[in-house]
Structure formats: C-alpha cells, structure tokens
Design an enzyme around this catalytic site. Sequence first.
Site, PDB file in Angstrom:
ATOM      1  N   HIS A  72       0.839  -1.203   0.000  1.00 14.18           N
ATOM      2  CA  HIS A  72       0.000   0.000   0.000  1.00 14.18           C
ATOM      3  C   HIS A  72       0.868   1.245   0.000  1.00 14.18           C
ATOM      4  O   HIS A  72       1.930   1.263   0.616  1.00 14.18           O
ATOM      5  CB  HIS A  72      -0.944   0.034   1.211  1.00 14.18           C
ATOM      6  CG  HIS A  72      -2.117   0.920   0.969  1.00 14.18           C
ATOM      7  ND1 HIS A  72      -2.083   2.262   1.206  1.00 14.18           N
ATOM      8  CD2 HIS A  72      -3.336   0.651   0.443  1.00 14.18           C
ATOM      9  CE1 HIS A  72      -3.246   2.788   0.852  1.00 14.18           C
ATOM     10  NE2 HIS A  72      -4.024   1.840   0.390  1.00 14.18           N
ATOM     11  N   ASP A  75      -7.894  -5.416  -1.233  1.00 14.36           N
ATOM     12  CA  ASP A  75      -8.317  -6.308  -2.310  1.00 14.36           C
ATOM     13  C   ASP A  75      -8.048  -7.786  -2.062  1.00 14.36           C
ATOM     14  O   ASP A  75      -8.661  -8.632  -2.699  1.00 14.36           O
ATOM     15  CB  ASP A  75      -7.644  -5.882  -3.632  1.00 14.36           C
ATOM     16  CG  ASP A  75      -8.242  -4.586  -4.149  1.00 14.36           C
ATOM     17  OD1 ASP A  75      -9.466  -4.507  -4.220  1.00 14.36           O
ATOM     18  OD2 ASP A  75      -7.474  -3.656  -4.460  1.00 14.36           O
TER      19      ASP A  75
HETATM   20  C1  SDX Z   1      -6.330  -0.405  -3.635  1.00 13.84           C
HETATM   21  O1  SDX Z   1      -4.534   3.942  -2.324  1.00 13.84           O
HETATM   22  C2  SDX Z   1      -5.654   3.486  -1.994  1.00 13.84           C
HETATM   23  O2  SDX Z   1      -6.304   4.012  -1.137  1.00 13.84           O
HETATM   24  C3  SDX Z   1      -6.174   2.309  -2.782  1.00 13.84           C
HETATM   25  C4  SDX Z   1      -7.109   1.385  -2.033  1.00 13.84           C
HETATM   26  C5  SDX Z   1      -8.468   2.101  -1.849  1.00 13.84           C
HETATM   27  O3  SDX Z   1      -9.146   1.829  -0.864  1.00 13.84           O
HETATM   28  O4  SDX Z   1      -8.839   2.870  -2.738  1.00 13.84           O
HETATM   29  O5  SDX Z   1      -6.593   1.024  -0.785  1.00 13.84           O
HETATM   30  C6  SDX Z   1      -7.451   0.108  -2.798  1.00 13.84           C
HETATM   31  O6  SDX Z   1      -6.268  -0.042  -4.773  1.00 13.84           O
HETATM   32  C7  SDX Z   1      -5.298  -1.345  -3.069  1.00 13.84           C
HETATM   33  C8  SDX Z   1      -4.101  -1.593  -4.017  1.00 13.84           C
HETATM   34  C9  SDX Z   1      -4.380  -2.781  -4.940  1.00 13.84           C
HETATM   35  N1  SDX Z   1      -3.218  -3.056  -5.812  1.00 13.84           N
HETATM   36  C10 SDX Z   1      -2.487  -4.184  -5.683  1.00 13.84           C
HETATM   37  O7  SDX Z   1      -2.735  -5.035  -4.819  1.00 13.84           O
HETATM   38  C11 SDX Z   1      -1.386  -4.362  -6.695  1.00 13.84           C
HETATM   39  C12 SDX Z   1      -0.123  -4.845  -6.017  1.00 13.84           C
HETATM   40  N2  SDX Z   1       0.408  -3.786  -5.175  1.00 13.84           N
HETATM   41  C13 SDX Z   1       1.243  -2.867  -5.689  1.00 13.84           C
HETATM   42  O8  SDX Z   1       1.697  -2.832  -6.965  1.00 13.84           O
HETATM   43  C14 SDX Z   1       1.687  -1.721  -4.787  1.00 13.84           C
HETATM   44  O9  SDX Z   1       1.897  -2.178  -3.509  1.00 13.84           O
HETATM   45  C15 SDX Z   1       0.762  -0.499  -4.802  1.00 13.84           C
HETATM   46  C16 SDX Z   1       0.419  -0.078  -6.210  1.00 13.84           C
HETATM   47  C17 SDX Z   1      -0.525  -0.811  -4.043  1.00 13.84           C
HETATM   48  C18 SDX Z   1       1.497   0.658  -4.077  1.00 13.84           C
HETATM   49  O10 SDX Z   1       2.580   0.966  -4.842  1.00 13.84           O
HETATM   50  P1  SDX Z   1       3.680   2.056  -4.461  1.00 13.84           P
HETATM   51  O11 SDX Z   1       3.314   2.820  -3.284  1.00 13.84           O
HETATM   52  O12 SDX Z   1       3.995   2.800  -5.706  1.00 13.84           O
HETATM   53  O13 SDX Z   1       4.894   1.132  -4.059  1.00 13.84           O
HETATM   54  P2  SDX Z   1       5.984   0.523  -5.011  1.00 13.84           P
HETATM   55  O14 SDX Z   1       5.328  -0.219  -6.123  1.00 13.84           O
HETATM   56  O15 SDX Z   1       6.967   1.579  -5.384  1.00 13.84           O
HETATM   57  O16 SDX Z   1       6.671  -0.523  -4.066  1.00 13.84           O
HETATM   58  C19 SDX Z   1       7.599  -0.164  -3.024  1.00 13.84           C
HETATM   59  C20 SDX Z   1       8.404  -1.400  -2.729  1.00 13.84           C
HETATM   60  C21 SDX Z   1       9.101  -1.957  -3.950  1.00 13.84           C
HETATM   61  O17 SDX Z   1      10.224  -2.665  -3.492  1.00 13.84           O
HETATM   62  P3  SDX Z   1      11.663  -2.053  -3.594  1.00 13.84           P
HETATM   63  O18 SDX Z   1      11.895  -1.737  -5.051  1.00 13.84           O
HETATM   64  O19 SDX Z   1      11.676  -0.819  -2.735  1.00 13.84           O
HETATM   65  O20 SDX Z   1      12.555  -3.156  -3.086  1.00 13.84           O
HETATM   66  O21 SDX Z   1       7.551  -2.458  -2.261  1.00 13.84           O
HETATM   67  C22 SDX Z   1       7.553  -3.512  -3.202  1.00 13.84           C
HETATM   68  C23 SDX Z   1       8.103  -2.927  -4.504  1.00 13.84           C
HETATM   69  O22 SDX Z   1       8.656  -3.861  -5.313  1.00 13.84           O
HETATM   70  N3  SDX Z   1       6.171  -3.929  -3.374  1.00 13.84           N
HETATM   71  C24 SDX Z   1       5.789  -5.124  -3.772  1.00 13.84           C
HETATM   72  C25 SDX Z   1       4.401  -5.086  -3.791  1.00 13.84           C
HETATM   73  N4  SDX Z   1       3.973  -3.874  -3.403  1.00 13.84           N
HETATM   74  C26 SDX Z   1       5.068  -3.166  -3.158  1.00 13.84           C
HETATM   75  N5  SDX Z   1       6.478  -6.206  -4.107  1.00 13.84           N
HETATM   76  C27 SDX Z   1       5.755  -7.282  -4.487  1.00 13.84           C
HETATM   77  N6  SDX Z   1       4.438  -7.313  -4.504  1.00 13.84           N
HETATM   78  C28 SDX Z   1       3.737  -6.237  -4.174  1.00 13.84           C
HETATM   79  N7  SDX Z   1       2.396  -6.256  -4.192  1.00 13.84           N
END
Ligand code: SDX
Length: 377
Positions: free
Chosen positions: A263, A314
Amino acid sequence: MNEESDRKVVRGLKDVAAAETRISFVDPKGYLYYLGYNIDDLVGRVTYTEVAYLLIHKRLPNQQELDEFCTDLISEMKLPNAMVKCIWDTPGHVHPMDVLRTEVSRLGEYDIEYKDLSEAANMRRATRLIAQVPTIVATLHRSRMGQPVPAPRKDFGFAENFLYMFEGYPPKEDEADVLHRLLILHADHGFNASTFAARVTASTNADMYSAATSAIGTLRGPLHGGASEKVMEMLNDIGLEKYVDEYIQGLLDEKMKIMGFGHRVYMAEDPRTKHLRGIVENLCHQKRTLDLYNKCIKIEEIVHQRKNIYPNLDFYAAVAMDALGVPKEFFTPFFTSSRIAGWVAHTIEQYEDAVLLRPSSKYVGEFGRTFVPIEER
Ligand code: SDX
C-alpha cells in the site's frame, strides 16, 4: 532555460497533499476514519446506507433521516428502459468495468436537471448515483445470465436490494450482513487514485457523471481496484496450500507484484484487513472451505516474511466476494458500487473548494530543434 525544468518531481505524487479533506483520513499507522469515526466503530454496528449518508451529509443520520434516505435510494434504483436495453445489448466479451464506465457516463444523458448545478441538485445527483451504480452492476450480471433484474423491494434495505437484484433471490440474513461490512469497508479511502481522478474532473467544474466516469476508469486498473480479480486468479493458479511457498517465491524472483499486497500509505497493516480476514474465516467455516482460508494465511505469512508488506483491501475482499457468489469479473464493479459514495462526497467537497487541480511538470525534452518542412523530412 525554462522555469518548469528546474522543478523537483515528486514521483507518483507520493506524500503530496493535493487538497484538504474532511471526508476520510488514512492514517499510515494503520487506522481509517470516515468523518472522524474510526471504521472499527462502524463496521458491524451501522448499515452501508448510514455510511453513504455520513459521507455525503458529513454526519450520521437519525432514524427518520435514515428511513427517508433509504426510501429515496430505493426509489432511484430503477434505470431508464433504454439503458437497460443498452446493457442487454453489450457483447458478452466486454469486461463489466467497461460496461459500467460507459453506462455511468450515459446516466448523465438522463439527468433532467442537468443545467442545475446548485448544491441541492448535486445532492440529489449524488443520491441517484449511489442508487443507480449498483443497479447497473446487477442488471449486467442478470443479463449475462439471460435473466431480467428483479425490481427493488420496499421491504428490503438498500444493500439487501442490491444483492437481491444481483443474485435474483432474497439474500439470507448472514449474506446481507457480509455485504454491509464489505460495502462499508470499500466506501472511501482518502485521496486514492480513483478519488483523485474524480476530484481533478470536478475541479474543472465538470458534472458529477463525468467525475464518476473518470474515477471508474481509474479504479479499473490492476494496481488499484482491478487487483481483486487478479488475486482470485492467483489463488486459483496456486492450487493447494503446499504450493504457496514455491509460487510466491517464483513471482518474487521474476520481480512480479503479488496482487492484493502493499500500500502507498499504510506502514502497518491496512485496518480493513482484520475485518475482511474475519469475514473470510467465517465464510470458509460455513462453506467448509477452510483450506482456502489457510492458503490465504500462508500467502500473508510468506509475503510479509520476504517483502515486509501486508495485504491490502483487495486480498481478502476477493475471497469474501467469491464466497458470496460474485464472479471475479464483477469484483471491481462491486467495489465501485460502494466507492461511488466516496467519489460523490469528494466531488461535492471539490466543488466547494473551487480550485482547479492543475499540477506542473518538469520538462526533460529537447529545445531548439530545427523545423524541417514535411516534403524535406
Ligand atoms: C487499492 O490507495 C488506496 O487508497 C487504494 C485502495 C483504496 O481503498 O482505494 O486502498 C485500494 O487499490 C489497493 C491496491 C491494490 N493493488 C495491488 O494489490 C497491486 C499490487 N500492489 C502494488 O503494486 C503496490 O503495492 C501499490 C500499487 C498498491 C502501491 O505501490 P507504491 O506505493 O507505488 O509502491 P511501489 O510499487 O513503489 O513498491 C515499493 C516497494 C518496492 O520494493 P523495492 O523496489 O523498494 O525493493 O515495495 C515492493 C516494490 O517492489 N512492493 C511489492 C508489492 N507492493 C510493493 N512487491 C511485491 N508485490 C507487491 N504487491
């Protein structure tokens, strides 16, 4: 060269506060408040209809206000016949979110008071959208089964009617209870991407249907509300619990995202997860599918251990909707059926703020290129 090229880019607008809001607060420490109420104090104690009222009126209703609001919502659930026909005519391969985006946009064509942008008219519009988005979703679902959507019943609450119209039979008490909890937990969440999209559209003084349409297009993506459908695909792909470790490690080795995890704001567990996990545990007990629940717990443990991230809304919402009998391509439309309340509340707040949301950018392209006429290129 240019003032804009000196600007500092905040990638992904992380931690940028784009406006003030009184609607909801997403506390990074793992709490969520709707108009100052901790969601833990609302879930299981109020209906979704009360929460929808809270979001748009900024206070909880008394019994009479709630009854009136519920009656208004139910009487607004009916769609124009021409829209029902459009939904039936949609080709079966089209994703329900694409149909929903188009039909919410179309609702604007049927707004007989479209010229009235007063606060009172916007409140009526907000009520209609909260009422009609679930009907679009239910009508599409029934049409894909070749069955008409039943008319809403006055003896059912608003959320019960949604499930009744979606499934085609009266919901059982425990199903209705799960639905209220799910809808409450999805109703609003600060400046998430879809809400921000709605606010950007509203900031140009565009109408509420345009704002909702922008929001739906934004929610659809798998990094946002589209994640729940992907969660279900992952759970099915994994198969038995014993394959979780190998499957998750495989995704991480490939630098793939684990859907339903991570998140942007929460540094701790998403406060909605404990409610959803509880719902899923109960449903899996009832349906004797505890192996599915155990698989989810195992995924949580492994992802937390390896990436130090938690499930978001989710992850367990997908399993809960699946247990309710919702097909996976309808998960995000279900999310939309609740989040519409948050979007319209934010749209109204944005109109009140009366400022155009228009950020700048840092130009990193070229300057001084020599123009060459087309015949010489
Ligand atoms: C919702 O924002 C909201 O309020 C949304 C929501 C709502 O109520 O409206 O809460 C609902 O949309 C939930 C999100 C659903 N999406 C997913 O589940 C998709 C998977 N998750 C992600 O791609 C990610 O975590 C996000 C998009 C939710 C957040 O992305 P950010 O803040 O841009 O974080 P990032 O992608 O830059 O990740 C930071 C680090 C990275 O690692 P490093 O490069 O620093 O080593 O965390 C890792 C990422 O690789 N990481 C993940 C991950 N999420 C973050 N690694 C693997 N799997 C993941 N899901």
